[in-house]
Scaffold this motif. Structure first.
Motif, PDB file in Angstrom:
ATOM      1  N   UNK A 173       0.882  -1.546   0.112  1.00 52.76           N
ATOM      2  CA  UNK A 173       0.201   0.082  -0.548  1.00 52.76           C
ATOM      3  C   UNK A 173       0.849   0.643   0.470  1.00 52.76           C
ATOM      4  N   UNK A 174       2.457   1.249   0.305  1.00 51.80           N
ATOM      5  CA  UNK A 174       2.765   2.341   0.111  1.00 51.80           C
ATOM      6  C   UNK A 174       3.573   2.432  -0.461  1.00 51.80           C
ATOM      7  N   UNK A 228       7.631   3.472  -1.068  1.00 50.57           N
ATOM      8  CA  UNK A 228       7.561   4.240   0.068  1.00 50.57           C
ATOM      9  C   UNK A 228       8.169   3.259   1.109  1.00 50.57           C
ATOM     10  N   UNK A 229       8.235   3.723   2.499  1.00 44.14           N
ATOM     11  CA  UNK A 229       8.856   3.370   3.575  1.00 44.14           C
ATOM     12  C   UNK A 229       9.731   2.501   3.423  1.00 44.14           C
TER      13      UNK A 229
END
Length: 67
Positions: free
Chosen positions: A33-34, A50-51
């Motif tokens: 989801x990131x 992301x992350x």
């Protein structure tokens, strides 16, 4: 072959179809989801991780270039 050359040779409709096929294949790599995948320019795409640690990004890149 670049997108411009493809559009000049086969027309923009074929070029757009090609971009859709490529995009759909690359979207299959988005599984967190990131993460985000999008078209950045004429024939450029970006994949935002992301992350993500440097090690994870490297592992992703190595998987990606094997496609």
């Amino acid at each position: 072959m670049t997108l411009k050359h493809s559009n000049d040779t086969y027309g923009h409709v074929k070029g757009d179809s090609c971009l859709k096929v490529i995009s759909n294949e690359l979207k299959q790599l988005v599984n967190r989801p990131t993460d985000m995948f999008c078209r950045y320019g004429g024939e450029e795409f970006i994949y935002v991780l992301g992350n993500t640690t440097s090690k994870q990004a490297t592992e992703f890149a190595l998987r990606f270039i094997k496609l």
